[in-house]
Design a protein around this motif. Sequence first.
Motif, PDB file in Angstrom:
ATOM      1  N   GLY A   1      -2.628 -78.826 -61.189  1.00 26.67           N
ATOM      2  CA  GLY A   1      -2.836 -79.285 -59.828  1.00 26.67           C
ATOM      3  C   GLY A   1      -2.787 -80.800 -59.713  1.00 26.67           C
ATOM      4  N   VAL A   2      -3.413 -81.490 -60.666  1.00 32.72           N
ATOM      5  CA  VAL A   2      -3.392 -82.956 -60.663  1.00 32.72           C
ATOM      6  C   VAL A   2      -1.959 -83.473 -60.741  1.00 32.72           C
ATOM      7  N   LEU A   3      -1.167 -82.905 -61.648  1.00 32.10           N
ATOM      8  CA  LEU A   3       0.213 -83.361 -61.806  1.00 32.10           C
ATOM      9  C   LEU A   3       1.053 -83.034 -60.571  1.00 32.10           C
ATOM     10  N   ALA A   4       0.776 -81.882 -59.945  1.00 35.05           N
ATOM     11  CA  ALA A   4       1.512 -81.519 -58.731  1.00 35.05           C
ATOM     12  C   ALA A   4       1.227 -82.515 -57.615  1.00 35.05           C
ATOM     13  N   VAL A   5      -0.041 -82.894 -57.454  1.00 31.93           N
ATOM     14  CA  VAL A   5      -0.400 -83.871 -56.429  1.00 31.93           C
ATOM     15  C   VAL A   5       0.224 -85.229 -56.732  1.00 31.93           C
ATOM     16  N   PHE A   6       0.164 -85.628 -58.004  1.00 31.63           N
ATOM     17  CA  PHE A   6       0.701 -86.941 -58.377  1.00 31.63           C
ATOM     18  C   PHE A   6       2.203 -87.023 -58.125  1.00 31.63           C
ATOM     19  N   PHE A   7       2.951 -86.046 -58.641  1.00 33.01           N
ATOM     20  CA  PHE A   7       4.404 -86.099 -58.473  1.00 33.01           C
ATOM     21  C   PHE A   7       4.813 -85.816 -57.033  1.00 33.01           C
ATOM     22  N   GLY A   8       4.029 -84.977 -56.345  1.00 32.24           N
ATOM     23  CA  GLY A   8       4.313 -84.753 -54.937  1.00 32.24           C
ATOM     24  C   GLY A   8       4.134 -86.015 -54.123  1.00 32.24           C
ATOM     25  N   GLY A   9       3.038 -86.754 -54.409  1.00 32.58           N
ATOM     26  CA  GLY A   9       2.816 -88.012 -53.714  1.00 32.58           C
ATOM     27  C   GLY A   9       3.892 -89.031 -54.027  1.00 32.58           C
ATOM     28  N   ALA A  10       4.305 -89.085 -55.298  1.00 32.34           N
ATOM     29  CA  ALA A  10       5.365 -90.023 -55.672  1.00 32.34           C
ATOM     30  C   ALA A  10       6.672 -89.685 -54.959  1.00 32.34           C
ATOM     31  N   GLY A  11       6.946 -88.379 -54.825  1.00 35.02           N
ATOM     32  CA  GLY A  11       8.155 -87.973 -54.126  1.00 35.02           C
ATOM     33  C   GLY A  11       8.126 -88.335 -52.654  1.00 35.02           C
ATOM     34  N   LEU A  12       6.973 -88.140 -52.002  1.00 37.20           N
ATOM     35  CA  LEU A  12       6.852 -88.488 -50.587  1.00 37.20           C
ATOM     36  C   LEU A  12       7.001 -89.988 -50.375  1.00 37.20           C
ATOM     37  N   ARG A  13       6.414 -90.783 -51.269  1.00 36.58           N
ATOM     38  CA  ARG A  13       6.526 -92.239 -51.122  1.00 36.58           C
ATOM     39  C   ARG A  13       7.972 -92.701 -51.259  1.00 36.58           C
ATOM     40  N   SER A  14       8.705 -92.049 -52.174  1.00 35.25           N
ATOM     41  CA  SER A  14      10.112 -92.438 -52.329  1.00 35.25           C
ATOM     42  C   SER A  14      10.938 -92.070 -51.100  1.00 35.25           C
ATOM     43  N   LEU A  15      10.576 -90.958 -50.435  1.00 35.42           N
ATOM     44  CA  LEU A  15      11.296 -90.565 -49.231  1.00 35.42           C
ATOM     45  C   LEU A  15      10.991 -91.482 -48.054  1.00 35.42           C
ATOM     46  N   ARG A  16       9.732 -91.949 -47.975  1.00 31.80           N
ATOM     47  CA  ARG A  16       9.333 -92.811 -46.865  1.00 31.80           C
ATOM     48  C   ARG A  16       9.794 -94.250 -47.040  1.00 31.80           C
ATOM     49  N   ARG A  17      10.112 -94.640 -48.274  1.00 28.77           N
ATOM     50  CA  ARG A  17      10.512 -96.016 -48.519  1.00 28.77           C
ATOM     51  C   ARG A  17      11.849 -96.272 -47.824  1.00 28.77           C
ATOM     52  N   PRO A  18      11.936 -97.311 -46.975  1.00 28.18           N
ATOM     53  CA  PRO A  18      13.204 -97.571 -46.261  1.00 28.18           C
ATOM     54  C   PRO A  18      14.317 -97.909 -47.228  1.00 28.18           C
ATOM     55  N   ALA A  19      15.498 -97.427 -46.881  1.00 32.18           N
ATOM     56  CA  ALA A  19      16.667 -97.721 -47.717  1.00 32.18           C
ATOM     57  C   ALA A  19      16.999 -99.199 -47.639  1.00 32.18           C
ATOM     58  N   PRO A  20      17.477 -99.801 -48.706  1.00 27.82           N
ATOM     59  CA  PRO A  20      17.821-101.224 -48.681  1.00 27.82           C
ATOM     60  C   PRO A  20      18.949-101.493 -47.688  1.00 27.82           C
TER      61      PRO A  20
END
Length: 542
Positions: A504-523
């Motif tokens: 569960g910890v790893l799922a939350v961590f990688f899920g959060g990392a994935g969401l942050r990468s999606l929200r990060r504006p493209a250069p």
Amino acid sequence: MPMLGGRLPDGRPDEGGARPYERVLRSRTGRGAVALLAGALPALTFPAPSLWWFAYVALVPWMLLIRSAGTGRRAAADGWLGGMGFILAVHQWLMPSLHVFIVVLAALLGLLWAPWGLLVSRLIGGSPSVRRSVAAVVVVPSGWLMIELVRSWEGLGGPWGLLGASQWDVPPALRVASVGGVWLVSLGVVAVNTAVVLLVAVEAARRAAVACLLAGAVAVVSMVVWAPRPEETGSVRIAVVQPGVVEGPGSIERRFTRGEELTRGLAGRGVDLVVWGESSVGVDLSRSPGTADRVAALARAVGADVLVNMDARRTDGPARAGIYKSAVLVGPDGPTGDRYDKMRLVPFGEYVPARALLGWATSVGKAAGEDRLRGSEPVVMDLPDGVRIGPLVCFESAFPDMSRQLAKDGAQVLVAQSSTSTFQHSWAPAQHASLGALRAAETGRPMVHATLTGESAVYGPDGRRLGAPIGTDASEAAVYDVPLAEGTTLFVRLGAWPVYGALGVLAVFFGGAGLRSLRRPAPTPPGPPARTAGGSPERPER
């Protein structure tokens, strides 16, 4: 002083001002050797060295090395090579059997640590924030536990060398094991190592690291004080017979004869059960009435059933013909009908995985010439006085789920029959015997580890060793008063919940990392160069 990996103005590596260790780490060969050695350090925490306290800092050099990697590729390589060193060190006793093949296996299993190297680099590399540092104390141990879970699969060698097993003789750790098994102990050990790395290397996170260590200490004290304890309800008197190493022509018969001599010496000592080690009988008792009668005569002389272990070819119909390792209970009138066939076999020792592809291993080591066959289910056996025992064979004592299932099925005493004659002068016998302490603490049931050769030991329901063990050089029988207990531990009730928590910890961590990468504006792509009034591109100022 130049930074590690610094360069001169012309781009060449700055070797002149670098310290010797910095020059070593800049070299691929040197850094690889350091990673191998750093990964091997935790092996010192297990028996025979048994430096249990070292487990709480043993990963620090390896993690500091990964922290300095600089690139994800280098961090993954540091993780892989460190994992290779760990596997080689904790399985060094297999070298006489597998020879060069152990290096191949270590290289393959070491790949499990490559993602962990990336995880460590991501969380504690560079200058992590306080938030990221606190996350590291939770996420990094969870990643390590996934490695332990994967390599605990029987086909990869089973759960040998789980980091939590190094704490087998530490009473607070045994209490933690009663709550979450060896898995929870491993999580705690890696969490402490992670916090120590932060203390040493990240000045901004030192307060957070201290807070994490204090929180962990409070959690351990809470488990020691409030975790349910099985209550003792009497005792049973169990004798362990260890013939010791017998070599040369006719060794099987001479070893059996020595077992008879030692067992007869137990007459009049009021024992309730006599336990022989693994492969103590080389024939199928159902097809060898003479041998069965000899064991039954011992049961009559001692006044107790004898649990022997057969390593023999058996024919139960065409589909089941083959060699089994079986725990068989023999009473005064002969075999009682209780028999347990070993379910989890040692890869290469008792069978060769994908023999058509890997059968060549039998030519370079002591791999099994013929595959043993497996049993289908655990068995609980009843003694005449009503005590119920749950047998395991050899490295099955390393699997927490097997002893847990026997406890759930009503076993009051766990019995492991083993033999380590091939590895008699290595660290393996002591480490194997120590696993009984974890299994006893996890289940709240006493554990008898009886060896044909090796180290025999008995543990109470709390995991503490009872009396003196029988050492590798001994050929003797010993009697132990083994306390019985009733009630169940949290581990028996809940199972391997720390593993699911780590997932569960790893799922939350990688899920959060994935969401942050999606929200990060493209250069934003660069616009066209500005032009002068004459229409030509404007040149940048020099």
